[in-house]
Design a protein around this motif. Sequence first.
Motif, PDB file in Angstrom:
ATOM      1  N   ALA A  23       2.628  -7.542 -10.345  1.00 42.22           N
ATOM      2  CA  ALA A  23       3.428  -7.191  -9.179  1.00 42.22           C
ATOM      3  C   ALA A  23       3.152  -7.976  -7.817  1.00 42.22           C
ATOM      4  O   ALA A  23       4.190  -8.189  -7.351  1.00 42.22           O
ATOM      5  CB  ALA A  23       2.861  -5.753  -8.951  1.00 42.22           C
ATOM      6  N   LEU A  24       2.050  -8.649  -7.780  1.00 40.48           N
ATOM      7  CA  LEU A  24       1.964  -9.693  -6.830  1.00 40.48           C
ATOM      8  C   LEU A  24       2.858 -11.002  -6.924  1.00 40.48           C
ATOM      9  O   LEU A  24       3.630 -11.478  -5.947  1.00 40.48           O
ATOM     10  CB  LEU A  24       0.449  -9.990  -6.430  1.00 40.48           C
ATOM     11  CG  LEU A  24      -0.436  -8.930  -6.138  1.00 40.48           C
ATOM     12  CD1 LEU A  24      -1.728  -9.368  -5.711  1.00 40.48           C
ATOM     13  CD2 LEU A  24       0.187  -8.131  -4.742  1.00 40.48           C
ATOM     14  N   GLU A  26       5.607 -10.959  -8.428  1.00 38.00           N
ATOM     15  CA  GLU A  26       7.163 -10.723  -7.949  1.00 38.00           C
ATOM     16  C   GLU A  26       7.250 -10.370  -6.609  1.00 38.00           C
ATOM     17  O   GLU A  26       8.413 -10.231  -6.260  1.00 38.00           O
ATOM     18  CB  GLU A  26       7.474  -9.626  -9.012  1.00 38.00           C
ATOM     19  CG  GLU A  26       7.613  -9.990 -10.257  1.00 38.00           C
ATOM     20  CD  GLU A  26       7.638  -8.734 -11.239  1.00 38.00           C
ATOM     21  OE1 GLU A  26       7.826  -7.809 -10.819  1.00 38.00           O
ATOM     22  OE2 GLU A  26       7.419  -9.086 -12.425  1.00 38.00           O
ATOM     23  N   ALA A  27       6.239 -10.008  -5.642  1.00 39.05           N
ATOM     24  CA  ALA A  27       6.586  -9.535  -4.298  1.00 39.05           C
ATOM     25  C   ALA A  27       6.192 -10.850  -3.466  1.00 39.05           C
ATOM     26  O   ALA A  27       6.163 -12.188  -3.858  1.00 39.05           O
ATOM     27  CB  ALA A  27       5.228  -8.851  -4.121  1.00 39.05           C
ATOM     28  N   ASP A  28       6.723 -10.810  -2.150  1.00 37.67           N
ATOM     29  CA  ASP A  28       6.992 -11.770  -1.088  1.00 37.67           C
ATOM     30  C   ASP A  28       5.612 -11.957  -0.718  1.00 37.67           C
ATOM     31  O   ASP A  28       5.289 -11.335   0.298  1.00 37.67           O
ATOM     32  CB  ASP A  28       7.681 -11.387   0.007  1.00 37.67           C
ATOM     33  CG  ASP A  28       8.017 -12.297   1.178  1.00 37.67           C
ATOM     34  OD1 ASP A  28       7.477 -13.551   0.755  1.00 37.67           O
ATOM     35  OD2 ASP A  28       8.360 -11.838   2.209  1.00 37.67           O
ATOM     36  N   CYS A  29       4.927 -12.699  -1.255  1.00 39.12           N
ATOM     37  CA  CYS A  29       3.482 -13.321  -0.722  1.00 39.12           C
ATOM     38  C   CYS A  29       3.101 -14.671  -1.177  1.00 39.12           C
ATOM     39  O   CYS A  29       3.914 -15.206  -1.928  1.00 39.12           O
ATOM     40  CB  CYS A  29       2.333 -12.036  -1.395  1.00 39.12           C
ATOM     41  SG  CYS A  29       2.053 -12.560  -2.941  1.00 39.12           S
ATOM     42  N   THR A 196      -1.959  -2.933   0.890  1.00 43.63           N
ATOM     43  CA  THR A 196      -0.995  -3.468  -0.335  1.00 43.63           C
ATOM     44  C   THR A 196      -0.781  -2.847  -1.353  1.00 43.63           C
ATOM     45  O   THR A 196       0.049  -2.473  -1.968  1.00 43.63           O
ATOM     46  CB  THR A 196      -1.623  -4.935  -0.988  1.00 43.63           C
ATOM     47  OG1 THR A 196      -1.644  -5.900   0.305  1.00 43.63           O
ATOM     48  CG2 THR A 196      -0.520  -5.455  -1.893  1.00 43.63           C
ATOM     49  N   ASN A 200       3.778   0.727  -3.408  1.00 42.56           N
ATOM     50  CA  ASN A 200       4.172  -0.313  -4.063  1.00 42.56           C
ATOM     51  C   ASN A 200       3.817  -1.647  -3.613  1.00 42.56           C
ATOM     52  O   ASN A 200       4.354  -1.713  -2.467  1.00 42.56           O
ATOM     53  CB  ASN A 200       5.858  -0.083  -4.390  1.00 42.56           C
ATOM     54  CG  ASN A 200       6.643  -1.096  -5.086  1.00 42.56           C
ATOM     55  OD1 ASN A 200       6.382  -2.091  -4.358  1.00 42.56           O
ATOM     56  ND2 ASN A 200       7.066  -0.778  -6.168  1.00 42.56           N
ATOM     57  N   LYS A 202       5.054  -4.450  -3.467  1.00 40.96           N
ATOM     58  CA  LYS A 202       6.402  -5.112  -3.060  1.00 40.96           C
ATOM     59  C   LYS A 202       7.016  -4.777  -1.889  1.00 40.96           C
ATOM     60  O   LYS A 202       7.107  -5.225  -0.838  1.00 40.96           O
ATOM     61  CB  LYS A 202       7.566  -5.230  -4.271  1.00 40.96           C
ATOM     62  CG  LYS A 202       8.481  -6.319  -4.055  1.00 40.96           C
ATOM     63  CD  LYS A 202       9.399  -6.255  -5.179  1.00 40.96           C
ATOM     64  CE  LYS A 202      10.462  -7.368  -5.259  1.00 40.96           C
ATOM     65  NZ  LYS A 202      10.933  -7.531  -6.389  1.00 40.96           N
ATOM     66  N   GLU A 203       6.985  -3.323  -1.899  1.00 41.62           N
ATOM     67  CA  GLU A 203       7.562  -2.816  -0.657  1.00 41.62           C
ATOM     68  C   GLU A 203       6.405  -2.978   0.596  1.00 41.62           C
ATOM     69  O   GLU A 203       6.826  -3.159   1.796  1.00 41.62           O
ATOM     70  CB  GLU A 203       7.673  -1.301  -0.903  1.00 41.62           C
ATOM     71  CG  GLU A 203       8.904  -0.986  -1.821  1.00 41.62           C
ATOM     72  CD  GLU A 203       9.004   0.612  -2.141  1.00 41.62           C
ATOM     73  OE1 GLU A 203       9.879   0.726  -3.232  1.00 41.62           O
ATOM     74  OE2 GLU A 203       8.215   1.462  -1.600  1.00 41.62           O
TER      75      GLU A 203
END
Length: 218
Positions: A23-24, A26-29, A196, A200, A202-203
């Motif tokens: 999940a991380l 795919e997230a903006d990090c 985090t 979710n 990502k959100e």
Amino acid sequence: MSVLLAPSILSADFGRMAEAVQALDEADCDWIHLDVMDGSFVPPITFGAQMAASLRGLTQKPFDCHLMVDHPETQVRPFVEAGANRITVHVEACKHLHRVLQSIRAEGIAAGVAINPATPVEMVRDALPLVDLVLVMTVNPGWGGQPFLHECLTKVREVRAMAPSAYIEVDGGIDDTTAAAAVASGANVLVAGSFTFRGNPKERLATLRSAACERFES
Ligand code: DX5
Ligand code: ZN
């Protein structure tokens, strides 16, 4: 100065760690923060290099390893072999801080030094040429979900004055209400664990990203 987000997997479900890292991914990090605790430097025990190695194949994002352990010199090689991109050690845990930092750099990865809320910035001044990151703890290390210690921002400002081009990472109690103050004080890497994973990722990280960019009115 752009701000990097480094979500911590400490607040993920340890039984579903692979899903959390995916999940991380795919997230903006920017980095993934690994909180390593040994039951001695801090009371809890989390995980060691074997966990980092198992997660390494799931993402290309840099592993930002925060060693809350005594004798961190014994963990440098295992974490390098596990694929760590940076290792941060606590000044309070190092009898020979320079030697540990040199050994991290000698492995070809980035080195950081961390200070607890009760530790003055003077303790790391002499080590600044050996690091590219200073981690200013904004809670006492050991657990996620603790309230942000606003008084630690004075030290963030002091470190920023001492090291204008360093990464200054803040860790503990970072959320959409504290991020902007940390950035305004000079932090440019934000660790966030419970924020985090309280929804979710990502959100949540998108929310944190916007909060970090907001102007802080003191
Ligand atoms: C605390 C750890 C932190 C922790 C922060 O000892 O070093 O990285 O994950 O958790 P939150 O963001 O919940 O304060
Ligand atoms: Zn941490």
